[in-house]
Design a protein around this motif. Structure first.
Motif, PDB file in Angstrom:
ATOM      1  N   PHE A 265       0.822  -1.202   0.000  1.00  0.00           N
ATOM      2  CA  PHE A 265       0.000   0.000   0.000  1.00  0.00           C
ATOM      3  C   PHE A 265       0.863   1.262   0.000  1.00  0.00           C
ATOM      4  O   PHE A 265       1.811   1.381   0.759  1.00  0.00           O
ATOM      5  CB  PHE A 265      -0.918   0.008   1.221  1.00  0.00           C
ATOM      6  CG  PHE A 265      -1.868  -1.160   1.268  1.00  0.00           C
ATOM      7  CD1 PHE A 265      -2.906  -1.255   0.359  1.00  0.00           C
ATOM      8  CD2 PHE A 265      -1.703  -2.163   2.210  1.00  0.00           C
ATOM      9  CE1 PHE A 265      -3.776  -2.330   0.390  1.00  0.00           C
ATOM     10  CE2 PHE A 265      -2.560  -3.240   2.256  1.00  0.00           C
ATOM     11  CZ  PHE A 265      -3.607  -3.330   1.335  1.00  0.00           C
ATOM     12  N   ALA A 266       0.492   2.208  -0.866  1.00  0.00           N
ATOM     13  CA  ALA A 266       1.131   3.516  -0.844  1.00  0.00           C
ATOM     14  C   ALA A 266       0.624   4.330   0.333  1.00  0.00           C
ATOM     15  O   ALA A 266       1.351   5.141   0.910  1.00  0.00           O
ATOM     16  CB  ALA A 266       0.861   4.255  -2.151  1.00  0.00           C
ATOM     17  N   ILE A 267      -0.653   4.105   0.694  1.00  0.00           N
ATOM     18  CA  ILE A 267      -1.274   4.803   1.819  1.00  0.00           C
ATOM     19  C   ILE A 267      -1.978   3.771   2.683  1.00  0.00           C
ATOM     20  O   ILE A 267      -2.714   2.920   2.169  1.00  0.00           O
ATOM     21  CB  ILE A 267      -2.295   5.854   1.333  1.00  0.00           C
ATOM     22  CG1 ILE A 267      -1.607   6.960   0.536  1.00  0.00           C
ATOM     23  CG2 ILE A 267      -3.056   6.450   2.517  1.00  0.00           C
ATOM     24  CD1 ILE A 267      -2.582   7.930  -0.120  1.00  0.00           C
ATOM     25  N   SER A 268      -1.746   3.856   3.979  1.00  0.00           N
ATOM     26  CA  SER A 268      -2.418   2.967   4.915  1.00  0.00           C
ATOM     27  C   SER A 268      -2.759   3.757   6.176  1.00  0.00           C
ATOM     28  O   SER A 268      -1.869   4.344   6.804  1.00  0.00           O
ATOM     29  CB  SER A 268      -1.522   1.768   5.271  1.00  0.00           C
ATOM     30  OG  SER A 268      -2.143   0.929   6.218  1.00  0.00           O
TER      31      SER A 268
ATOM     32  N   GLU B  29      -5.228  16.140   4.331  1.00  0.00           N
ATOM     33  CA  GLU B  29      -4.167  16.972   4.916  1.00  0.00           C
ATOM     34  C   GLU B  29      -3.321  16.184   5.913  1.00  0.00           C
ATOM     35  O   GLU B  29      -2.113  16.403   6.016  1.00  0.00           O
ATOM     36  CB  GLU B  29      -4.785  18.206   5.581  1.00  0.00           C
ATOM     37  CG  GLU B  29      -5.306  19.215   4.564  1.00  0.00           C
ATOM     38  CD  GLU B  29      -5.909  20.434   5.211  1.00  0.00           C
ATOM     39  OE1 GLU B  29      -6.157  20.406   6.442  1.00  0.00           O
ATOM     40  OE2 GLU B  29      -6.150  21.432   4.502  1.00  0.00           O
ATOM     41  N   ILE B  30      -3.931  15.252   6.638  1.00  0.00           N
ATOM     42  CA  ILE B  30      -3.155  14.389   7.542  1.00  0.00           C
ATOM     43  C   ILE B  30      -2.241  13.488   6.725  1.00  0.00           C
ATOM     44  O   ILE B  30      -1.059  13.310   7.057  1.00  0.00           O
ATOM     45  CB  ILE B  30      -4.100  13.550   8.429  1.00  0.00           C
ATOM     46  CG1 ILE B  30      -4.811  14.455   9.438  1.00  0.00           C
ATOM     47  CG2 ILE B  30      -3.318  12.446   9.150  1.00  0.00           C
ATOM     48  CD1 ILE B  30      -5.914  13.762  10.210  1.00  0.00           C
ATOM     49  N   LEU B  31      -2.753  12.927   5.647  1.00  0.00           N
ATOM     50  CA  LEU B  31      -1.947  12.046   4.796  1.00  0.00           C
ATOM     51  C   LEU B  31      -0.802  12.806   4.140  1.00  0.00           C
ATOM     52  O   LEU B  31       0.276  12.251   3.905  1.00  0.00           O
ATOM     53  CB  LEU B  31      -2.821  11.402   3.727  1.00  0.00           C
ATOM     54  CG  LEU B  31      -3.973  10.512   4.227  1.00  0.00           C
ATOM     55  CD1 LEU B  31      -4.795  10.011   3.051  1.00  0.00           C
ATOM     56  CD2 LEU B  31      -3.443   9.350   5.053  1.00  0.00           C
TER      57      LEU B  31
ATOM     58  N   VAL C 251      -0.826   5.872  10.658  1.00  0.00           N
ATOM     59  CA  VAL C 251      -0.793   6.307   9.263  1.00  0.00           C
ATOM     60  C   VAL C 251       0.580   6.024   8.679  1.00  0.00           C
ATOM     61  O   VAL C 251       1.601   6.348   9.302  1.00  0.00           O
ATOM     62  CB  VAL C 251      -1.096   7.819   9.126  1.00  0.00           C
ATOM     63  CG1 VAL C 251      -1.052   8.235   7.661  1.00  0.00           C
ATOM     64  CG2 VAL C 251      -2.443   8.164   9.728  1.00  0.00           C
ATOM     65  N   ARG C 252       0.600   5.417   7.509  1.00  0.00           N
ATOM     66  CA  ARG C 252       1.838   5.211   6.752  1.00  0.00           C
ATOM     67  C   ARG C 252       1.587   5.666   5.317  1.00  0.00           C
ATOM     68  O   ARG C 252       0.626   5.238   4.680  1.00  0.00           O
ATOM     69  CB  ARG C 252       2.266   3.749   6.745  1.00  0.00           C
ATOM     70  CG  ARG C 252       2.431   3.138   8.120  1.00  0.00           C
ATOM     71  CD  ARG C 252       3.582   3.726   8.896  1.00  0.00           C
ATOM     72  NE  ARG C 252       4.883   3.310   8.378  1.00  0.00           N
ATOM     73  CZ  ARG C 252       6.046   3.715   8.901  1.00  0.00           C
ATOM     74  NH1 ARG C 252       6.046   4.558   9.934  1.00  0.00           N
ATOM     75  NH2 ARG C 252       7.186   3.288   8.407  1.00  0.00           N
ATOM     76  N   VAL C 253       2.436   6.550   4.839  1.00  0.00           N
ATOM     77  CA  VAL C 253       2.366   7.030   3.462  1.00  0.00           C
ATOM     78  C   VAL C 253       3.745   6.840   2.840  1.00  0.00           C
ATOM     79  O   VAL C 253       4.728   7.395   3.343  1.00  0.00           O
ATOM     80  CB  VAL C 253       1.945   8.512   3.399  1.00  0.00           C
ATOM     81  CG1 VAL C 253       1.946   9.009   1.956  1.00  0.00           C
ATOM     82  CG2 VAL C 253       0.561   8.697   4.022  1.00  0.00           C
TER      83      VAL C 253
ATOM     84  N   PRO D   1       3.646  10.443   7.901  1.00  0.00           N
ATOM     85  CA  PRO D   1       3.741  11.806   7.354  1.00  0.00           C
ATOM     86  C   PRO D   1       3.914  12.881   8.417  1.00  0.00           C
ATOM     87  O   PRO D   1       4.435  13.957   8.114  1.00  0.00           O
ATOM     88  CB  PRO D   1       2.410  11.971   6.603  1.00  0.00           C
ATOM     89  CG  PRO D   1       1.500  10.938   7.170  1.00  0.00           C
ATOM     90  CD  PRO D   1       2.376   9.799   7.577  1.00  0.00           C
ATOM     91  N   ALA D   2       3.523  12.584   9.652  1.00  0.00           N
ATOM     92  CA  ALA D   2       3.689  13.579  10.719  1.00  0.00           C
ATOM     93  C   ALA D   2       5.154  13.794  11.078  1.00  0.00           C
ATOM     94  O   ALA D   2       5.505  14.814  11.674  1.00  0.00           O
ATOM     95  CB  ALA D   2       2.908  13.138  11.965  1.00  0.00           C
ATOM     96  N   ALA D   3       6.014  12.834  10.722  1.00  0.00           N
ATOM     97  CA  ALA D   3       7.442  12.946  11.040  1.00  0.00           C
ATOM     98  C   ALA D   3       8.295  12.843   9.785  1.00  0.00           C
ATOM     99  O   ALA D   3       9.456  12.456   9.839  1.00  0.00           O
ATOM    100  CB  ALA D   3       7.829  11.850  12.028  1.00  0.00           C
ATOM    101  N   ALA D   4       7.706  13.186   8.641  1.00  0.00           N
ATOM    102  CA  ALA D   4       8.403  13.009   7.367  1.00  0.00           C
ATOM    103  C   ALA D   4       9.486  14.074   7.168  1.00  0.00           C
ATOM    104  O   ALA D   4       9.376  15.201   7.645  1.00  0.00           O
ATOM    105  CB  ALA D   4       7.408  13.083   6.220  1.00  0.00           C
ATOM    106  N   ASN D   5      10.534  13.688   6.437  1.00  0.00           N
ATOM    107  CA  ASN D   5      11.633  14.606   6.151  1.00  0.00           C
ATOM    108  C   ASN D   5      11.556  15.108   4.704  1.00  0.00           C
ATOM    109  O   ASN D   5      10.631  14.778   3.955  1.00  0.00           O
ATOM    110  CB  ASN D   5      12.969  13.920   6.416  1.00  0.00           C
ATOM    111  CG  ASN D   5      13.129  12.629   5.610  1.00  0.00           C
ATOM    112  OD1 ASN D   5      12.459  12.427   4.588  1.00  0.00           O
ATOM    113  ND2 ASN D   5      14.021  11.753   6.065  1.00  0.00           N
ATOM    114  N   ALA D   6      12.550  15.880   4.319  1.00  0.00           N
ATOM    115  CA  ALA D   6      12.556  16.476   2.986  1.00  0.00           C
ATOM    116  C   ALA D   6      12.644  15.425   1.895  1.00  0.00           C
ATOM    117  O   ALA D   6      12.060  15.593   0.811  1.00  0.00           O
ATOM    118  CB  ALA D   6      13.722  17.460   2.867  1.00  0.00           C
TER     119      ALA D   6
END
Length: 281
Positions: free
Chosen positions: A3-6, A48-50, A61-63, A68-73
């Protein structure tokens, strides 16, 4: 990663109002997924959360295999988002703005090719404040895809497009998807969802009511068909049937050939969608 989004048990409240109330969602790699729902159903908050722009109150959540809440550049460079407007960049030309955004990505697409793909070659030297509403929307799309995203979020992407421009944009989305881009689309145009999406999800009251292929949502493929015809005196008659072919054969025998004003229809995606959100309300 399948999954790309879960997302599982996703929750977000504003005061006493639960905008997202335990939502579960999975989007497969390589698919176009359309999220449908009325205003206030929780679509925008969920997306917006995703995207990593809004914090959630609970759930997992995994994207692209990251939270995504702790995603980097590096993660953000893999995600494309179609913004709602160019805002503070309105004094730049279309070409300047697309090249400016391309510089944010490690392996951007060619800006001139991107401009051509969204149909703005003739406006490449025009300042963005002078564009029409539909042209500005095309520019928003160009800024969202110039980074060659693995996952693209499209929020009401064809708002302001005329019918011809919408069809051209649909072809662009198909080309991006064929090239491997996973796409999450929100739209109020149900014909757009039916034309583009492999699967659609209906959200109401902060929860997913159902996820299915557009042709199977709400078991519409099993719903009775409505057969209508015109009688010799000009009256239109209709009947619901689980076996419309048999009914049409009976009518053909009755009329000894062609059936005046014959139509055979099943519930549209819009019919099913309106029934679902009505039941949820």
């Amino acid at each position: 990663m399948e999954f790309a989004i879960s997302a599982h048990g996703l929750r977000k409240s504003y005061g006493d109002i639960a905008a997202v109330a335990g939502l579960d969602l999975e989007v497969r790699h390589g698919e176009v997924f359309a999220l449908l729902g009325p205003n206030g159903a929780g679509k925008t908050t969920t997306v917006e959360i995703l995207e990593g722009y809004r914090k959630r109150d609970g759930g997992e959540v995994r994207v692209l295999d990251h939270d995504p809440a702790a995603a980097n550049a590096e993660w953000r460079a893999r995600v494309g988002i179609v913004l709602q407007g160019t805002g503070e960049f309105e004094e730049l030309t279309v070409g300047e703005l697309v090249r400016h955004f391309a510089a944010f990505y490690p392996k951007p697409d060619d800006p001139d090719e991107v401009i051509a793909r969204v149909g703005l070659t003739g406006k490449a030297k025009a300042r963005t404040h002078g564009l029409s509403g539909g042209q500005k929307r095309r520019l928003d799309v160009a800024l969202g895809i110039v980074g060659r995203p693995e996952l693209l979020f499209l929020d009401e992407p064809t708002t302001g497009f005329d019918p011809e421009a919408r069809r051209e944009f649909w072809q662009l989305i198909r080309e991006l998807n064929t090239a491997g881009t996973t796409i999450m689309l929100t739209t109020h145009y149900l014909d757009e969802a039916e034309a583009l999406a492999h699967r659609v999800g209906v959200i109401a009251g902060g929860r997913l009511v159902e996820v299915a292929e557009p042709s199977r949502l709400g078991h519409r493929e099993q719903a009775p068909a409505t057969v209508s015809w015109r009688t010799p005196d000009g009256t239109v008659e209709s009947a619901e049937s689980d076996t419309p072919t048999a009914l049409v054969a009976e009518l053909a025998a009755r009329f000894d050939g062609e059936i005046p004003g014959l139509t055979v229809t099943r519930p549209t995606l819009e019919d099913v969608y309106l029934r679902m959100i009505g039941a949820a309300a």
